[in-house]
Scaffold this motif. Sequence first.
Motif, PDB file in Angstrom:
ATOM      1  N   ILE A   1       0.827  -1.204   0.000  1.00 56.80           N
ATOM      2  CA  ILE A   1       0.000   0.000   0.000  1.00 56.80           C
ATOM      3  C   ILE A   1       0.863   1.256   0.000  1.00 56.80           C
ATOM      4  N   LEU A   2       0.500   2.200  -0.863  1.00 57.29           N
ATOM      5  CA  LEU A   2       1.010   3.568  -0.806  1.00 57.29           C
ATOM      6  C   LEU A   2      -0.140   4.457  -0.356  1.00 57.29           C
ATOM      7  N   ILE A   3       0.156   5.373   0.546  1.00 60.67           N
ATOM      8  CA  ILE A   3      -0.877   6.267   1.086  1.00 60.67           C
ATOM      9  C   ILE A   3      -0.630   7.669   0.552  1.00 60.67           C
ATOM     10  N   CYS A   4      -1.697   8.326   0.092  1.00 58.20           N
ATOM     11  CA  CYS A   4      -1.545   9.688  -0.409  1.00 58.20           C
ATOM     12  C   CYS A   4      -2.619  10.599   0.168  1.00 58.20           C
ATOM     13  N   GLN A   5      -2.364  11.877   0.097  1.00 60.56           N
ATOM     14  CA  GLN A   5      -3.290  12.901   0.566  1.00 60.56           C
ATOM     15  C   GLN A   5      -3.806  13.716  -0.623  1.00 60.56           C
ATOM     16  N   SER A   6      -4.946  14.354  -0.416  1.00 67.16           N
ATOM     17  CA  SER A   6      -5.589  15.092  -1.505  1.00 67.16           C
ATOM     18  C   SER A   6      -4.886  16.403  -1.813  1.00 67.16           C
ATOM     19  N   GLY A   7      -4.297  17.003  -0.790  1.00 66.32           N
ATOM     20  CA  GLY A   7      -3.834  18.370  -0.921  1.00 66.32           C
ATOM     21  C   GLY A   7      -4.880  19.337  -0.396  1.00 66.32           C
ATOM     22  N   PRO A   8      -4.638  20.632  -0.552  1.00 65.42           N
ATOM     23  CA  PRO A   8      -5.465  21.636   0.105  1.00 65.42           C
ATOM     24  C   PRO A   8      -6.763  21.949  -0.621  1.00 65.42           C
ATOM     25  N   LEU A   9      -7.671  22.540   0.138  1.00 67.17           N
ATOM     26  CA  LEU A   9      -8.854  23.166  -0.442  1.00 67.17           C
ATOM     27  C   LEU A   9      -8.398  24.481  -1.056  1.00 67.17           C
ATOM     28  N   LEU A  10      -8.540  24.601  -2.366  1.00 64.13           N
ATOM     29  CA  LEU A  10      -8.006  25.752  -3.089  1.00 64.13           C
ATOM     30  C   LEU A  10      -8.973  26.929  -3.038  1.00 64.13           C
ATOM     31  N   ALA A  11      -8.473  28.059  -2.661  1.00 65.35           N
ATOM     32  CA  ALA A  11      -9.299  29.268  -2.627  1.00 65.35           C
ATOM     33  C   ALA A  11      -9.615  29.713  -4.049  1.00 65.35           C
ATOM     34  N   GLY A  12     -10.837  30.133  -4.251  1.00 67.53           N
ATOM     35  CA  GLY A  12     -11.227  30.685  -5.537  1.00 67.53           C
ATOM     36  C   GLY A  12     -11.483  29.669  -6.629  1.00 67.53           C
ATOM     37  N   VAL A  13     -11.470  28.373  -6.276  1.00 63.47           N
ATOM     38  CA  VAL A  13     -11.744  27.321  -7.257  1.00 63.47           C
ATOM     39  C   VAL A  13     -12.981  26.552  -6.790  1.00 63.47           C
ATOM     40  N   GLU A  14     -13.933  26.353  -7.683  1.00 66.81           N
ATOM     41  CA  GLU A  14     -15.154  25.643  -7.311  1.00 66.81           C
ATOM     42  C   GLU A  14     -14.819  24.259  -6.764  1.00 66.81           C
ATOM     43  N   ARG A  15     -15.530  23.882  -5.712  1.00 70.75           N
ATOM     44  CA  ARG A  15     -15.259  22.580  -5.093  1.00 70.75           C
ATOM     45  C   ARG A  15     -15.480  21.440  -6.086  1.00 70.75           C
ATOM     46  N   ALA A  16     -16.490  21.560  -6.924  1.00 76.51           N
ATOM     47  CA  ALA A  16     -16.752  20.505  -7.909  1.00 76.51           C
ATOM     48  C   ALA A  16     -15.558  20.313  -8.834  1.00 76.51           C
ATOM     49  N   ARG A  17     -14.897  21.386  -9.188  1.00 74.79           N
ATOM     50  CA  ARG A  17     -13.731  21.292 -10.061  1.00 74.79           C
ATOM     51  C   ARG A  17     -12.568  20.609  -9.344  1.00 74.79           C
ATOM     52  N   GLN A  18     -12.418  20.905  -8.044  1.00 70.21           N
ATOM     53  CA  GLN A  18     -11.361  20.257  -7.267  1.00 70.21           C
ATOM     54  C   GLN A  18     -11.651  18.759  -7.103  1.00 70.21           C
ATOM     55  N   HIS A  19     -12.911  18.425  -6.922  1.00 68.40           N
ATOM     56  CA  HIS A  19     -13.321  17.017  -6.835  1.00 68.40           C
ATOM     57  C   HIS A  19     -12.967  16.292  -8.136  1.00 68.40           C
ATOM     58  N   GLU A  20     -13.250  16.925  -9.251  1.00 69.87           N
ATOM     59  CA  GLU A  20     -12.947  16.324 -10.553  1.00 69.87           C
ATOM     60  C   GLU A  20     -11.443  16.149 -10.736  1.00 69.87           C
ATOM     61  N   ALA A  21     -10.666  17.141 -10.299  1.00 67.45           N
ATOM     62  CA  ALA A  21      -9.211  17.049 -10.426  1.00 67.45           C
ATOM     63  C   ALA A  21      -8.670  15.894  -9.588  1.00 67.45           C
ATOM     64  N   LEU A  22      -9.164  15.749  -8.374  1.00 72.12           N
ATOM     65  CA  LEU A  22      -8.713  14.674  -7.501  1.00 72.12           C
ATOM     66  C   LEU A  22      -9.086  13.311  -8.082  1.00 72.12           C
ATOM     67  N   THR A  23     -10.284  13.214  -8.629  1.00 71.98           N
ATOM     68  CA  THR A  23     -10.727  11.968  -9.259  1.00 71.98           C
ATOM     69  C   THR A  23      -9.840  11.624 -10.445  1.00 71.98           C
ATOM     70  N   SER A  24      -9.516  12.623 -11.241  1.00 73.07           N
ATOM     71  CA  SER A  24      -8.629  12.412 -12.391  1.00 73.07           C
ATOM     72  C   SER A  24      -7.248  11.947 -11.942  1.00 73.07           C
ATOM     73  N   ALA A  25      -6.732  12.549 -10.868  1.00 71.81           N
ATOM     74  CA  ALA A  25      -5.425  12.149 -10.354  1.00 71.81           C
ATOM     75  C   ALA A  25      -5.421  10.685  -9.929  1.00 71.81           C
ATOM     76  N   MET A  26      -6.493  10.230  -9.318  1.00 71.80           N
ATOM     77  CA  MET A  26      -6.578   8.830  -8.903  1.00 71.80           C
ATOM     78  C   MET A  26      -6.671   7.900 -10.108  1.00 71.80           C
ATOM     79  N   ALA A  27      -7.406   8.293 -11.130  1.00 71.05           N
ATOM     80  CA  ALA A  27      -7.515   7.470 -12.336  1.00 71.05           C
ATOM     81  C   ALA A  27      -6.159   7.335 -13.033  1.00 71.05           C
ATOM     82  N   ARG A  28      -5.431   8.433 -13.113  1.00 73.19           N
ATOM     83  CA  ARG A  28      -4.107   8.391 -13.740  1.00 73.19           C
ATOM     84  C   ARG A  28      -3.121   7.604 -12.874  1.00 73.19           C
ATOM     85  N   SER A  29      -3.288   7.686 -11.559  1.00 76.04           N
ATOM     86  CA  SER A  29      -2.437   6.916 -10.655  1.00 76.04           C
ATOM     87  C   SER A  29      -2.654   5.417 -10.843  1.00 76.04           C
ATOM     88  N   ALA A  30      -3.897   5.026 -11.098  1.00 75.06           N
ATOM     89  CA  ALA A  30      -4.189   3.611 -11.326  1.00 75.06           C
ATOM     90  C   ALA A  30      -3.400   3.087 -12.519  1.00 75.06           C
TER      91      ALA A  30
END
Length: 255
Positions: free
Chosen positions: A96-125
């Motif tokens: 197992i490798l453990i990772c963190q999401s990173g920060p809640l970005l100011a001025g960026v819609e939460r939905a967009r940050q959710h999508e970015a995190l999801t994309s990062a996990m897909a590419r990590s796979a």
Amino acid sequence: MTSYSACIEMLFVPETADFAQRISLAKGAGFDRVEFWMWSNKDLDAIERALSDTGVQLAGIVAEPFAELTRETDHDRFLAGLEKSRDVALRLGAPILICQSGPLLAGVERARQHEALTSAMARSADVLQGSGVRLALEPLNDRVDHKGYYLTSTTEGLAICAAVNRPEIGLTYDMYHSMVMGEDPEAVLAGGLDHIFHVHIADHPGRNQPGSGTLPLKQKLAWLEAQGYAGPVGLEFKPTGTTADALAMMQGSLG
């Protein structure tokens, strides 16, 4: 029966500054698994020898570098590091490798940050595919320990895992962080245990050993086991005194 993993970033610290020696101390205390955080600042040769000499297994390490996975422009940097982390995990036998999401970005819609995190996990796979190493994204609390952190919700973390839908991607479920956020493990994990790759515990307040605070850890761990969770439970807590005293208190609390 619950199998515990000693986080040697926090346990056996009062006893020795020699990091690799903590593996031997963990073995002497009855552990057959240990885990730690960053690998890039460690003597990997010494750790590899200690694991081999003791027969202790490495339950997990952190995927480096820490990155802002809520920001798409930081993904390439993380993925390049993930390749190196994967290779270290394979060398040391960590599944197992453990990772963190990173920060809640100011001025960026939460939905967009959710999508970015999801994309990062897909590419990590894709990076991990076929290696046998899995990536466990970790929700953390932003009330006490990690101000400004993005992924504080286990429910959102599970939704990301479901959206990615790859066997390489799951969650580290830290019961301490979850309950500090006011979550009930039985509620937030219902139907989602297939995505839980690793578990951490500590008591609250203080993030110290079980029995030092008020969290119903014994009850919740029993529920997890009854639901079929068979992975290791990482002891990621700060002993209030010696490690031996902390483990004795934990044993008295959890049985």
